[in-house]
Design a protein around this motif. Structure first.
Motif, PDB file in Angstrom:
ATOM      1  N   TRP A  58     -15.307  -1.723  -3.859  1.00 23.92           N
ATOM      2  CA  TRP A  58     -14.513  -1.621  -2.650  1.00 23.92           C
ATOM      3  C   TRP A  58     -13.342  -2.593  -2.738  1.00 23.92           C
ATOM      4  O   TRP A  58     -13.261  -3.400  -3.667  1.00 23.92           O
ATOM      5  CB  TRP A  58     -15.371  -1.951  -1.417  1.00 23.92           C
ATOM      6  CG  TRP A  58     -15.821  -3.388  -1.361  1.00 23.92           C
ATOM      7  CD1 TRP A  58     -16.832  -3.959  -2.083  1.00 23.92           C
ATOM      8  CD2 TRP A  58     -15.237  -4.440  -0.600  1.00 23.92           C
ATOM      9  NE1 TRP A  58     -16.926  -5.292  -1.803  1.00 23.92           N
ATOM     10  CE2 TRP A  58     -15.970  -5.626  -0.875  1.00 23.92           C
ATOM     11  CE3 TRP A  58     -14.189  -4.512   0.328  1.00 23.92           C
ATOM     12  CZ2 TRP A  58     -15.672  -6.855  -0.292  1.00 23.92           C
ATOM     13  CZ3 TRP A  58     -13.887  -5.739   0.927  1.00 23.92           C
ATOM     14  CH2 TRP A  58     -14.627  -6.892   0.613  1.00 23.92           C
ATOM     15  N   THR A 113       0.830  -1.203   0.000  1.00 20.59           N
ATOM     16  CA  THR A 113       0.000   0.000   0.000  1.00 20.59           C
ATOM     17  C   THR A 113       0.868   1.258   0.000  1.00 20.59           C
ATOM     18  O   THR A 113       2.054   1.221   0.335  1.00 20.59           O
ATOM     19  CB  THR A 113      -0.937   0.030   1.221  1.00 20.59           C
ATOM     20  OG1 THR A 113      -0.142  -0.005   2.417  1.00 20.59           O
ATOM     21  CG2 THR A 113      -1.879  -1.161   1.207  1.00 20.59           C
ATOM     22  N   CYS A 147      -0.231  -5.896   0.655  1.00 19.54           N
ATOM     23  CA  CYS A 147      -1.611  -6.222   0.315  1.00 19.54           C
ATOM     24  C   CYS A 147      -1.616  -6.720  -1.123  1.00 19.54           C
ATOM     25  O   CYS A 147      -1.197  -6.000  -2.032  1.00 19.54           O
ATOM     26  CB  CYS A 147      -2.530  -5.012   0.471  1.00 19.54           C
ATOM     27  SG  CYS A 147      -4.286  -5.459   0.385  1.00 19.54           S
ATOM     28  N   TYR A 167     -10.116  -4.700  -0.058  1.00 22.84           N
ATOM     29  CA  TYR A 167      -9.708  -5.051   1.293  1.00 22.84           C
ATOM     30  C   TYR A 167      -8.380  -4.416   1.707  1.00 22.84           C
ATOM     31  O   TYR A 167      -7.924  -4.620   2.832  1.00 22.84           O
ATOM     32  CB  TYR A 167      -9.612  -6.576   1.445  1.00 22.84           C
ATOM     33  CG  TYR A 167      -8.889  -7.255   0.290  1.00 22.84           C
ATOM     34  CD1 TYR A 167      -7.501  -7.220   0.179  1.00 22.84           C
ATOM     35  CD2 TYR A 167      -9.610  -7.928  -0.692  1.00 22.84           C
ATOM     36  CE1 TYR A 167      -6.848  -7.828  -0.871  1.00 22.84           C
ATOM     37  CE2 TYR A 167      -8.967  -8.553  -1.747  1.00 22.84           C
ATOM     38  CZ  TYR A 167      -7.585  -8.508  -1.832  1.00 22.84           C
ATOM     39  OH  TYR A 167      -6.938  -9.111  -2.873  1.00 22.84           O
ATOM     40  N   CYS A 168      -7.759  -3.665   0.812  1.00 21.74           N
ATOM     41  CA  CYS A 168      -6.495  -3.004   1.151  1.00 21.74           C
ATOM     42  C   CYS A 168      -6.710  -1.672   1.868  1.00 21.74           C
ATOM     43  O   CYS A 168      -5.896  -1.273   2.701  1.00 21.74           O
ATOM     44  CB  CYS A 168      -5.674  -2.779  -0.108  1.00 21.74           C
ATOM     45  SG  CYS A 168      -5.130  -4.298  -0.940  1.00 21.74           S
ATOM     46  N   TYR A 169      -7.810  -0.994   1.532  1.00 22.21           N
ATOM     47  CA  TYR A 169      -8.085   0.327   2.095  1.00 22.21           C
ATOM     48  C   TYR A 169      -9.534   0.424   2.543  1.00 22.21           C
ATOM     49  O   TYR A 169     -10.429  -0.191   1.956  1.00 22.21           O
ATOM     50  CB  TYR A 169      -7.841   1.431   1.060  1.00 22.21           C
ATOM     51  CG  TYR A 169      -6.429   1.506   0.535  1.00 22.21           C
ATOM     52  CD1 TYR A 169      -5.425   2.159   1.248  1.00 22.21           C
ATOM     53  CD2 TYR A 169      -6.104   0.955  -0.708  1.00 22.21           C
ATOM     54  CE1 TYR A 169      -4.138   2.247   0.751  1.00 22.21           C
ATOM     55  CE2 TYR A 169      -4.814   1.041  -1.210  1.00 22.21           C
ATOM     56  CZ  TYR A 169      -3.840   1.687  -0.473  1.00 22.21           C
ATOM     57  OH  TYR A 169      -2.559   1.766  -0.972  1.00 22.21           O
ATOM     58  N   ASP A 170      -9.761   1.244   3.562  1.00 21.11           N
ATOM     59  CA  ASP A 170     -11.126   1.526   4.000  1.00 21.11           C
ATOM     60  C   ASP A 170     -11.724   2.697   3.237  1.00 21.11           C
ATOM     61  O   ASP A 170     -12.946   2.790   3.087  1.00 21.11           O
ATOM     62  CB  ASP A 170     -11.149   1.855   5.504  1.00 21.11           C
ATOM     63  CG  ASP A 170     -10.772   0.664   6.356  1.00 21.11           C
ATOM     64  OD1 ASP A 170     -11.079  -0.475   5.948  1.00 21.11           O
ATOM     65  OD2 ASP A 170     -10.149   0.875   7.425  1.00 21.11           O
ATOM     66  N   ASP A 171     -10.861   3.587   2.743  1.00 25.13           N
ATOM     67  CA  ASP A 171     -11.370   4.830   2.162  1.00 25.13           C
ATOM     68  C   ASP A 171     -10.718   5.195   0.829  1.00 25.13           C
ATOM     69  O   ASP A 171     -10.751   6.345   0.407  1.00 25.13           O
ATOM     70  CB  ASP A 171     -11.167   5.988   3.151  1.00 25.13           C
ATOM     71  CG  ASP A 171      -9.697   6.123   3.582  1.00 25.13           C
ATOM     72  OD1 ASP A 171      -8.873   5.281   3.155  1.00 25.13           O
ATOM     73  OD2 ASP A 171      -9.385   7.062   4.334  1.00 25.13           O
ATOM     74  N   ARG A 172     -10.115   4.224   0.142  1.00 24.39           N
ATOM     75  CA  ARG A 172      -9.491   4.500  -1.159  1.00 24.39           C
ATOM     76  C   ARG A 172      -9.856   3.398  -2.148  1.00 24.39           C
ATOM     77  O   ARG A 172      -9.911   2.212  -1.787  1.00 24.39           O
ATOM     78  CB  ARG A 172      -7.964   4.546  -1.053  1.00 24.39           C
ATOM     79  CG  ARG A 172      -7.406   5.709  -0.289  1.00 24.39           C
ATOM     80  CD  ARG A 172      -5.882   5.607  -0.220  1.00 24.39           C
ATOM     81  NE  ARG A 172      -5.248   5.880  -1.508  1.00 24.39           N
ATOM     82  CZ  ARG A 172      -3.941   5.737  -1.737  1.00 24.39           C
ATOM     83  NH1 ARG A 172      -3.155   5.271  -0.777  1.00 24.39           N
ATOM     84  NH2 ARG A 172      -3.431   6.024  -2.912  1.00 24.39           N
ATOM     85  N   HIS A 173     -10.102   3.806  -3.389  1.00 22.39           N
ATOM     86  CA  HIS A 173     -10.304   2.833  -4.467  1.00 22.39           C
ATOM     87  C   HIS A 173      -8.956   2.518  -5.105  1.00 22.39           C
ATOM     88  O   HIS A 173      -8.088   3.379  -5.200  1.00 22.39           O
ATOM     89  CB  HIS A 173     -11.258   3.389  -5.528  1.00 22.39           C
ATOM     90  CG  HIS A 173     -12.690   3.360  -5.113  1.00 22.39           C
ATOM     91  ND1 HIS A 173     -13.397   2.193  -4.987  1.00 22.39           N
ATOM     92  CD2 HIS A 173     -13.546   4.369  -4.787  1.00 22.39           C
ATOM     93  CE1 HIS A 173     -14.633   2.461  -4.614  1.00 22.39           C
ATOM     94  NE2 HIS A 173     -14.745   3.776  -4.466  1.00 22.39           N
ATOM     95  N   SER A 198     -14.610 -10.950   1.655  1.00 27.26           N
ATOM     96  CA  SER A 198     -14.060 -10.618   2.967  1.00 27.26           C
ATOM     97  C   SER A 198     -14.418 -11.702   3.972  1.00 27.26           C
ATOM     98  O   SER A 198     -15.186 -12.633   3.669  1.00 27.26           O
ATOM     99  CB  SER A 198     -14.614  -9.268   3.441  1.00 27.26           C
ATOM    100  OG  SER A 198     -16.014  -9.371   3.646  1.00 27.26           O
TER     101      SER A 198
END
Length: 205
Positions: A181, A122, A132, A183-189, A157
């Motif tokens: 969505w 990341t 990731c 699984y590497c980020y909560d708020d980034r595509h 997930s």
């Protein structure tokens, strides 16, 4: 007169040599596309080739690449040589530290089915960066991964949520993006473009 001529010729020789060294020192260290041939653990012959002009200074710094000493040929060989069920294995790099994932993408298959794997971390790079990876079966919707193609790979997930990574290849570039969505980020595509650095082909028994 003869003495002057010898002096002039010697001076030209040394100036030329210095000029060549200066050009060599300024040129970026790149790889050539010379191929290598060998056999895997099943005795199948493989051929390894590296893309022209791969700049070693721009290669992503993952743990696996550090282990290979930033030797592109060793890295591609290590990534592909044990995939003895695959007739093709291609390695792509995403060197931009400003991208969403930086590192390497490996696409392999036997001509009928294909899979994808990655050696990626990341961003931004630093203490918060973490490994990731993208991996799984590659569902091809158009074309073939060995040339231009479109396709996707599914993931889920731990709580059962499902998602997809989409892939689109044009020439030596592969775009990777998540559908909704990841699984590497909560708020980034995730949306990056990887470029081909090397490949291995083999004759399957």
């Amino acid at each position: 007169m003869r003495r002057d001529w010898i002096f002039l010729a010697t001076a030209i020789y040394f100036l030329s040599a210095c000029s060549e060294q200066a050009v060599s020192a300024q040129a970026p260290e790149t790889t050539s596309s010379r191929s290598e041939v060998g056999r895997d653990i099943r005795g199948q012959e493989w051929r390894l080739s590296i893309s022209d002009g791969v700049n070693k200074a721009q290669l992503p710094s993952t743990t696996n690449m550090k282990l290979m000493g930033f030797d592109v040929r060793k890295y591609v060989k290590e990534s592909c040589v044990d995939l003895w069920r695959s007739s093709t294995c291609q390695v792509f790099a995403q060197p931009d530290p400003q991208g969403t994932l930086t590192g390497y993408l490996i696409i392999s298959g036997d001509g009928k089915s294909y899979s994808v794997d990655s050696d990626t971390v990341t961003t931004p790079l630093g203490v918060s960066s973490k490994k990731c990876t993208i991996g799984g079966e590659l569902e091809v919707t158009d074309g073939k991964p060995t040339s231009n193609f479109s396709g996707w790979s599914a993931f889920s997930s731990r709580d059962g949520a499902e998602g997809r990574f989409w892939f689109k290849r044009i020439d030596n570039n592969v775009k990777v993006a998540d559908e909704r969505w990841n699984y590497c980020y909560d708020d980034r595509h995730i949306e990056d473009v990887y470029v081909l650095i090397g490949s291995m082909t083999r004759e399957l028994s």
